[in-house]
Write a protein that holds these residues in place. Structure first.
Motif, PDB file in Angstrom:
ATOM      1  N   THR A  86       8.341  11.214   7.286  1.00  0.00           N
ATOM      2  CA  THR A  86       9.426  12.120   6.891  1.00  0.00           C
ATOM      3  C   THR A  86       9.988  11.732   5.534  1.00  0.00           C
ATOM      4  OG1 THR A  86      10.014  12.493   9.212  1.00  0.00           O
ATOM      5  CG2 THR A  86      11.673  13.037   7.556  1.00  0.00           C
ATOM      6  N   GLN A  87      10.209  10.421   5.324  1.00  0.00           N
ATOM      7  CA  GLN A  87      10.768   9.952   4.063  1.00  0.00           C
ATOM      8  C   GLN A  87       9.851  10.282   2.881  1.00  0.00           C
ATOM      9  OE1 GLN A  87      10.714   5.711   3.166  1.00  0.00           O
ATOM     10  NE2 GLN A  87      12.875   5.823   2.543  1.00  0.00           N
ATOM     11  N   LEU A  88       8.558   9.970   3.024  1.00  0.00           N
ATOM     12  CA  LEU A  88       7.619  10.245   1.939  1.00  0.00           C
ATOM     13  C   LEU A  88       7.472  11.745   1.715  1.00  0.00           C
ATOM     14  CD1 LEU A  88       4.856   7.565   2.678  1.00  0.00           C
ATOM     15  CD2 LEU A  88       6.543   7.541   0.844  1.00  0.00           C
ATOM     16  N   ASP A  89       7.578  12.513   2.781  1.00  0.00           N
ATOM     17  CA  ASP A  89       7.483  13.964   2.670  1.00  0.00           C
ATOM     18  C   ASP A  89       8.638  14.514   1.845  1.00  0.00           C
ATOM     19  OD1 ASP A  89       6.563  16.552   3.140  1.00  0.00           O
ATOM     20  OD2 ASP A  89       7.751  16.762   4.968  1.00  0.00           O
TER      21      ASP A  89
ATOM     22  N   PHE B 114      -1.984  12.213   1.565  1.00  0.00           N
ATOM     23  CA  PHE B 114      -1.946  11.328   2.739  1.00  0.00           C
ATOM     24  C   PHE B 114      -0.802  11.723   3.668  1.00  0.00           C
ATOM     25  CE2 PHE B 114      -4.433   8.564  -0.082  1.00  0.00           C
ATOM     26  CZ  PHE B 114      -5.378   8.062   0.789  1.00  0.00           C
ATOM     27  N   VAL B 115       0.314  12.161   3.084  1.00  0.00           N
ATOM     28  CA  VAL B 115       1.454  12.622   3.881  1.00  0.00           C
ATOM     29  C   VAL B 115       1.081  13.888   4.636  1.00  0.00           C
ATOM     30  CG1 VAL B 115       3.872  13.356   3.824  1.00  0.00           C
ATOM     31  CG2 VAL B 115       3.048  11.641   2.189  1.00  0.00           C
ATOM     32  N   GLU B 116       0.470  14.830   3.925  1.00  0.00           N
ATOM     33  CA  GLU B 116       0.075  16.092   4.561  1.00  0.00           C
ATOM     34  C   GLU B 116      -0.928  15.841   5.678  1.00  0.00           C
ATOM     35  OE1 GLU B 116       1.571  18.893   3.994  1.00  0.00           O
ATOM     36  OE2 GLU B 116       2.786  17.994   2.417  1.00  0.00           O
ATOM     37  N   LEU B 117      -1.856  14.918   5.439  1.00  0.00           N
ATOM     38  CA  LEU B 117      -2.858  14.598   6.454  1.00  0.00           C
ATOM     39  C   LEU B 117      -2.198  13.982   7.690  1.00  0.00           C
ATOM     40  CD1 LEU B 117      -5.937  14.634   6.973  1.00  0.00           C
ATOM     41  CD2 LEU B 117      -6.012  12.296   6.102  1.00  0.00           C
ATOM     42  N   ALA B 118      -1.223  13.104   7.471  1.00  0.00           N
ATOM     43  CA  ALA B 118      -0.502  12.487   8.596  1.00  0.00           C
ATOM     44  C   ALA B 118       0.269  13.536   9.388  1.00  0.00           C
ATOM     45  CB  ALA B 118       0.443  11.404   8.080  1.00  0.00           C
TER      46      ALA B 118
END
Length: 422
Positions: A95-98, A111-115
């Motif tokens: 959530t934070q990185l997003d 990597f965020v989107e993939l997670a």
């Protein structure tokens, strides 16, 4: 949130935790071909969108920034998430990185989107709507590759550190692409379970799975050397070749059963260094075989292989081999539980297998004891409608139930079956 606030947040997220004065000087030097406005904005502790084509590649230029990169790998790589015992922290980091990442970043942010997509796949069930699966697949297709925006145009600005960037960039891209294929394979494995009449669909899906596995592995093979992440990604990908499609193992056609079994033998040979057909992979994975996570994956796959051995023995009505492989599987799962108590994800997974193994053992033992007791004392519980299934532990819906019943009937000692004949 205003544009000014957003640019200040970007500065605090990208610059302040990682850059010292020398690093800032280096970055400013890389911005020397940019106009004065950009340099001034940077000096005012604000980042503009135009800074990112140089800033994002710059984060690969020095090991000082490895923690920045690792933050994305920790939430983007499947095994990093699974082996974390702080799943709430993983979700919070996603959530934070997003929220804080530059939205147009098509390198780290993927990597965020993939997670996020992987989290959605985890929530799917076996009755997942085809439309829902297709929507996720479309989003996966949009993030299939990593790229730095305008990277080719900014290389000249980064000429002092380009040599380091290229090797790190290739390593991260390989990790991402392998992870992307794992997510894709997991996605196409959802939907309603196939029936025995859909074995041709099972063959087609297995062919698709193998294609995805090979694409991911080919990306890894291009790397000169492997680190822990690459070894784990290789094992995760290769595992799908013998985990197979959505039919229960005994329902799959014989040709697929043989392919599943052979896939494990091939992997086992590679890990033991016995496979001369792929010495390249053998040499790259050997240094990592003692890592506890990698050992756990290999032993888990070995357990699945032995599990299929006792399933086939039940189908073939071979009681001796069934019990031999069943107890071997019990020993393997017990050792896995001992070795992986600190890893919640693996420990929980192994506990489920342990429960299944114990149900099988109790079922077969009680059935055998019951048969030996019934006839000698002429109780004949098996033939008594009121007591039918009195020794059952397994549910009749269990795929092995009918095979075990048939196997026990075939292997009953004729002297015990009817003592009046002795």
């Amino acid at each position: 949130m205003s544009i000014k606030q957003t640019r200040q947040i970007w500065y605090r997220f990208y610059i302040e935790p990682y850059f010292d004065k020398d690093d800032i000087a280096r970055l400013k030097q890389s911005l020397q071909q940019s106009n004065d406005t950009l340099r001034k904005q940077f000096s005012d502790k604000k980042l503009k969108e135009q800074h990112f084509p140089i800033l994002l590649p710059f984060m690969l230029s020095n090991e000082k920034f490895d923690n920045f990169v690792q933050n994305y790998l920790n939430i983007g790589l499947h095994h990093c998430r699974n082996f974390s015992n702080a799943q709430n922290m993983i979700r919070a980091n996603i959530t934070q990185l997003d929220i804080l990442s530059y939205k147009e970043d098509s390198f780290y942010r993927h990597f965020v989107e993939l997670a996020k997509i992987d989290q959605e796949i985890n929530k799917l069930n076996n009755n997942a709507d085809e439309k829902q699966v297709q929507e996720i697949k479309t989003r996966l297709d949009l993030i299939k590759e990593l790229s730095f925006e305008d990277f080719e145009n900014t290389k000249e600005s980064l000429k002092e550190c380009t040599k380091d960037i290229e090797s790190k960039k290739k390593l991260i891209e390989a990790k991402y692409i392998a992870s992307w294929h794992i997510a894709y394979i997991r996605l196409i494995s959802y939907g309603e379970k196939y029936s025995k009449d859909e074995t041709e669909k099972a063959r087609e899906d297995y062919k698709n799975i193998c294609k995805q596995v090979d694409s991911g592995i080919n990306e890894l093979k291009e790397l000169e050397s492997w680190d822990y992440d690459i070894a784990m990604l290789y094992l995760a990908l290769q595992g799908y070749k013998f985990i197979g499609a959505r039919l229960h193992f005994l329902d799959t056609p014989q040709d697929l059963q043989e392919k599943y079994q052979q896939a494990f033998k091939d992997l086992d040979s590679i890990c033991k260094g016995n496979d001369s057909r792929d010495n390249e992979i053998t040499n790259k994975i050997q240094p990592h075989l003692k890592h506890p996570h990698i050992k756990a994956y290999i032993e888990y796959y070995r357990f699945l292989y032995i599990q299929r051995k006792f399933e086939l023995a039940a189908k073939e009505k071979n009681l001796k081999e069934f019990k031999q492989y069943l107890y071997e599987a019990q020993n393997l799962i017990d050792q896995l539980l001992i070795d992986n108590t600190q890893h919640t994800y693996l420990f929980t997974k192994m506990k489920k297998h342990k429960a299944n193994i114990m149900n099988l053992i109790w079922h077969i033992e009680l059935k055998e004891i019951g048969r030996q007791l019934e006839d000698p004392f002429n109780i004949e519980l098996k033939d008594n409608a009121d007591n039918k299934g009195a020794y059952d532990i397994l549910s009749k819906s269990n795929k092995l139930y009918k095979h075990i019943e048939s196997m026990l009937k075939t292997n009953t000692n004729p002297c015990l079956k009817n003592p009046k004949n002795t």
